[in-house]
Design a protein around this motif. Sequence first.
Motif, mmCIF file in Angstrom:
data_model
loop_
_atom_site.group_PDB
_atom_site.id
_atom_site.type_symbol
_atom_site.label_atom_id
_atom_site.label_comp_id
_atom_site.label_asym_id
_atom_site.label_seq_id
_atom_site.Cartn_x
_atom_site.Cartn_y
_atom_site.Cartn_z
ATOM 1 N N LYS A 248 -10.989 -3.272 -3.288
ATOM 2 C CA LYS A 248 -12.023 -3.754 -4.260
ATOM 3 C C LYS A 248 -13.280 -3.864 -3.309
ATOM 4 O O LYS A 248 -14.316 -3.725 -3.881
ATOM 5 C CB LYS A 248 -11.523 -4.943 -4.799
ATOM 6 C CG LYS A 248 -11.488 -6.118 -3.933
ATOM 7 C CD LYS A 248 -10.942 -7.545 -4.770
ATOM 8 C CE LYS A 248 -10.646 -8.723 -3.950
ATOM 9 N NZ LYS A 248 -10.307 -9.741 -4.609
ATOM 10 N N GLU A 249 -13.098 -4.132 -2.187
ATOM 11 C CA GLU A 249 -14.380 -4.395 -1.351
ATOM 12 C C GLU A 249 -14.839 -2.868 -0.778
ATOM 13 O O GLU A 249 -15.909 -2.874 -0.110
ATOM 14 C CB GLU A 249 -13.854 -5.464 -0.151
ATOM 15 C CG GLU A 249 -13.747 -6.748 -0.507
ATOM 16 C CD GLU A 249 -12.320 -6.890 -0.808
ATOM 17 O OE1 GLU A 249 -12.240 -8.125 -1.153
ATOM 18 O OE2 GLU A 249 -11.440 -5.883 -0.605
ATOM 19 N N GLY A 250 -14.259 -1.892 -0.845
ATOM 20 C CA GLY A 250 -14.262 -0.650 -0.592
ATOM 21 C C GLY A 250 -13.613 -0.111 0.738
ATOM 22 O O GLY A 250 -13.891 1.046 1.406
ATOM 23 N N THR A 251 -12.822 -1.069 1.449
ATOM 24 C CA THR A 251 -12.264 -0.719 2.579
ATOM 25 C C THR A 251 -11.337 0.152 2.603
ATOM 26 O O THR A 251 -10.333 -0.258 1.699
ATOM 27 C CB THR A 251 -11.715 -2.011 3.361
ATOM 28 O OG1 THR A 251 -12.811 -3.084 3.300
ATOM 29 C CG2 THR A 251 -11.059 -1.893 4.738
ATOM 30 N N LEU A 252 -11.062 1.143 3.357
ATOM 31 C CA LEU A 252 -9.985 2.095 3.254
ATOM 32 C C LEU A 252 -8.608 1.519 3.726
ATOM 33 O O LEU A 252 -8.716 1.165 4.874
ATOM 34 C CB LEU A 252 -10.322 3.374 3.827
ATOM 35 C CG LEU A 252 -11.413 4.198 3.211
ATOM 36 C CD1 LEU A 252 -11.810 5.381 3.877
ATOM 37 C CD2 LEU A 252 -10.981 4.782 1.639
ATOM 38 N N ILE A 253 -7.536 1.532 2.897
ATOM 39 C CA ILE A 253 -6.283 1.239 3.533
ATOM 40 C C ILE A 253 -5.436 2.483 3.533
ATOM 41 O O ILE A 253 -5.170 3.128 2.333
ATOM 42 C CB ILE A 253 -5.612 0.002 2.805
ATOM 43 C CG1 ILE A 253 -6.406 -1.429 2.874
ATOM 44 C CG2 ILE A 253 -4.333 -0.278 3.188
ATOM 45 C CD1 ILE A 253 -6.118 -2.591 2.344
ATOM 46 N N GLU A 254 -4.704 2.671 4.517
ATOM 47 C CA GLU A 254 -3.662 3.704 4.551
ATOM 48 C C GLU A 254 -2.289 3.287 4.415
ATOM 49 O O GLU A 254 -1.837 2.198 5.102
ATOM 50 C CB GLU A 254 -3.700 4.318 5.791
ATOM 51 C CG GLU A 254 -5.015 5.326 6.088
ATOM 52 C CD GLU A 254 -5.003 6.237 7.289
ATOM 53 O OE1 GLU A 254 -3.818 6.852 7.630
ATOM 54 O OE2 GLU A 254 -5.717 6.317 8.378
ATOM 55 N N LEU A 255 -1.497 3.818 3.756
ATOM 56 C CA LEU A 255 -0.275 3.331 3.477
ATOM 57 C C LEU A 255 0.499 3.302 4.889
ATOM 58 O O LEU A 255 1.451 2.510 5.128
ATOM 59 C CB LEU A 255 0.850 4.263 2.583
ATOM 60 C CG LEU A 255 2.129 4.213 2.368
ATOM 61 C CD1 LEU A 255 2.574 2.858 1.843
ATOM 62 C CD2 LEU A 255 2.747 5.462 1.599
ATOM 63 N N ASN A 256 0.368 4.406 5.516
ATOM 64 C CA ASN A 256 1.072 4.449 7.024
ATOM 65 C C ASN A 256 0.757 3.284 7.771
ATOM 66 O O ASN A 256 1.729 2.907 8.714
ATOM 67 C CB ASN A 256 0.667 5.834 7.625
ATOM 68 C CG ASN A 256 1.268 6.957 7.143
ATOM 69 O OD1 ASN A 256 2.249 6.575 6.245
ATOM 70 N ND2 ASN A 256 0.842 8.163 7.358
ATOM 71 N N ASN A 257 -0.292 2.424 7.637
ATOM 72 C CA ASN A 257 -0.733 1.510 8.425
ATOM 73 C C ASN A 257 -0.229 0.192 7.890
ATOM 74 O O ASN A 257 -0.153 -0.772 8.682
ATOM 75 C CB ASN A 257 -2.193 1.375 8.475
ATOM 76 C CG ASN A 257 -2.926 2.413 9.268
ATOM 77 O OD1 ASN A 257 -2.177 3.146 10.057
ATOM 78 N ND2 ASN A 257 -4.236 2.567 9.119
ATOM 79 N N ILE A 258 0.267 0.160 6.761
ATOM 80 C CA ILE A 258 0.755 -1.212 6.388
ATOM 81 C C ILE A 258 2.320 -0.997 5.953
ATOM 82 O O ILE A 258 2.924 -1.916 5.608
ATOM 83 C CB ILE A 258 0.027 -1.747 5.186
ATOM 84 C CG1 ILE A 258 0.123 -0.793 3.876
ATOM 85 C CG2 ILE A 258 -1.383 -1.764 5.360
ATOM 86 C CD1 ILE A 258 1.316 -1.057 2.689
ATOM 87 N N LYS A 259 2.811 0.068 6.168
ATOM 88 C CA LYS A 259 4.376 0.351 5.942
ATOM 89 C C LYS A 259 5.094 -0.711 6.596
ATOM 90 O O LYS A 259 5.011 -1.099 7.759
ATOM 91 C CB LYS A 259 4.919 1.589 6.040
ATOM 92 C CG LYS A 259 4.659 2.565 5.333
ATOM 93 C CD LYS A 259 5.307 3.944 5.502
ATOM 94 C CE LYS A 259 4.921 4.489 6.927
ATOM 95 N NZ LYS A 259 5.397 5.746 6.831
ATOM 96 N N GLY A 260 6.203 -1.511 5.778
ATOM 97 C CA GLY A 260 7.284 -2.366 6.276
ATOM 98 C C GLY A 260 8.265 -1.748 6.647
ATOM 99 O O GLY A 260 8.501 -0.517 6.515
ATOM 100 N N THR A 261 9.482 -2.681 6.856
ATOM 101 C CA THR A 261 10.696 -2.076 6.876
ATOM 102 C C THR A 261 11.015 -1.318 5.357
ATOM 103 O O THR A 261 11.588 -0.225 5.791
ATOM 104 C CB THR A 261 11.948 -3.334 7.078
ATOM 105 O OG1 THR A 261 11.324 -3.994 8.213
ATOM 106 C CG2 THR A 261 13.303 -2.689 7.209
ATOM 107 N N TYR A 262 10.732 -1.966 4.383
ATOM 108 C CA TYR A 262 10.644 -1.380 3.018
ATOM 109 C C TYR A 262 9.313 -1.588 2.178
ATOM 110 O O TYR A 262 8.906 -2.794 2.506
ATOM 111 C CB TYR A 262 12.006 -1.618 2.379
ATOM 112 C CG TYR A 262 13.195 -1.389 2.932
ATOM 113 C CD1 TYR A 262 13.938 0.040 2.481
ATOM 114 C CD2 TYR A 262 13.884 -2.241 3.503
ATOM 115 C CE1 TYR A 262 14.995 0.527 3.186
ATOM 116 C CE2 TYR A 262 15.179 -1.568 4.071
ATOM 117 C CZ TYR A 262 15.766 -0.659 3.826
ATOM 118 O OH TYR A 262 16.877 -0.211 4.351
#
Length: 371
Positions: A248-262
Motif C-alpha cells: 500500500k506504501e508502494g514498496t515492492l515485495i518479492e515472494l522469493n524474499n519473504i518465503k518461509g518454510t511454508y
Amino acid sequence: MLKKNLFYTFLAIAFVLVVNCAPKETPTSSISGTIENLEKNYVILSKVIDIQQKTTTVLDTILIDKSGKFQINNLETPNIYNLTFNHKKTIQLAIDNNQTVEIKGTNLDSLIISGSKDTALLLAYENFRKESLNRLVYSVRKEISNHKKEKASEEKIATLRSLEIENYNKHLVELTVFIEEKMGTSIAIYPTSIRWNGENLAAYTTIVSNFKATHPTSEITSKLEKRIALLQKTTVGSIVSNIKMPTKEGTLIELNNIKGTYTLIDFWASWCPPCRSESKILSELYNTYKSKGFEIYGISLDAKKQRWLDALEKDNRVWPNVSTVEGFNTPVAIEYGITALPTNFIIDAEGKIVASNMHGEHLKKFVEVLF
C-alpha cells in the motif's frame, strides 16, 4: 475409331484437371435475424479474441431494416461471436463451419436461436451453470443473509462462508461433468474454459485432446492448449514463478524474499465475502505458526485502492499484502490463471506447490499437519 477414342480420353483428362485445379469452396456461415420492437436500427458484431481476458474486436455494424430484419454473411469460422443490440443486450454465439444461424423474437427478451448446434450447446451450458450456481452457492448466500438479519454468531456465519466456498468447488465439478457428458468436441467448449481450474486439470486435458483431434488447425485449439499449459503451472508439484508487487506504501515485495518454510499465496479482494470471513482464520494461523516458518503473501484483486486499504485495516491483515489495483486484469492473476476468489496456493521453501484452494477448517488442519 482410334482418333475418336483418343478424343474422349483427352476430354476426360481435361475434365479431371479442371476439377482438381478449381478453387475449393471455403466453408461459410451466416447469421440472419428478425427481431421486432428494437429501439435502434443496428446491431454490433464482434469476435471474441481472448475469453480469459474478455477481449473482443468489433467487426461490423449491421443495419436492421424497419421490419427488424438483418443479415450477416461470410463469417470466419469456427469462432465465438457476440451480437450487441441497443448497447444493452449481448448474446454469444458459437458458430462452426457451414452453419446458418437464425435469430427470431418479438423483443430482445424472447429470442429463439436456431441453425447452430454449437450455440445450442453453449446456451444449454449457461442454463445449467445458472441452475447449479443458484442451487449450490446462491442458496447459501441467502441463508447467510437471513442469519445476519437474525444477528447470528460470527462462528455460524464463518461456517456458512466455508460452505459457500466448498459448494462453489462442487459447482465447478458439475460444470466439468456437463462438458464431458454433453458437449463432445463442440467449439462451445471454449467459453467454458474461463472457469477451468487446476483441480479438474486431468478432465480438461482429455477434453482439449479430443477437441484437437476434431479441430487440429483451429485458433480455438491453440487457445485451449494455452489454458491447459497455464493451469499446469499452478498444479500441485509445480514450482511457482516469483512475484514482485507493491504494498500500500508502494514498496515492492518479492515472494522469493519473504518465503518461509511454508507460504500461503492468498488471492482475495475486499468485495469477496468469503475472503473477508477467512481473514480471521488466516490471522490465527499467522500468529500461531509465523515463528515456526509460516508466511502469507496476500494479493488483492481489488480495482479501487481505498476499498483495499479499508479491508486491510478492518480485517487486521498484518502479513505482507500487495496489489496493483487492477482487479482480475492484474498480470499475476492472469499468469496464475485466477478466475474466482478466494484462491490460494501453499508452497514450500523451494516454491513447490504442496496444496491449493484449502479453506476454512480444511486449511487449519492442513497447516497444523505441516508444522
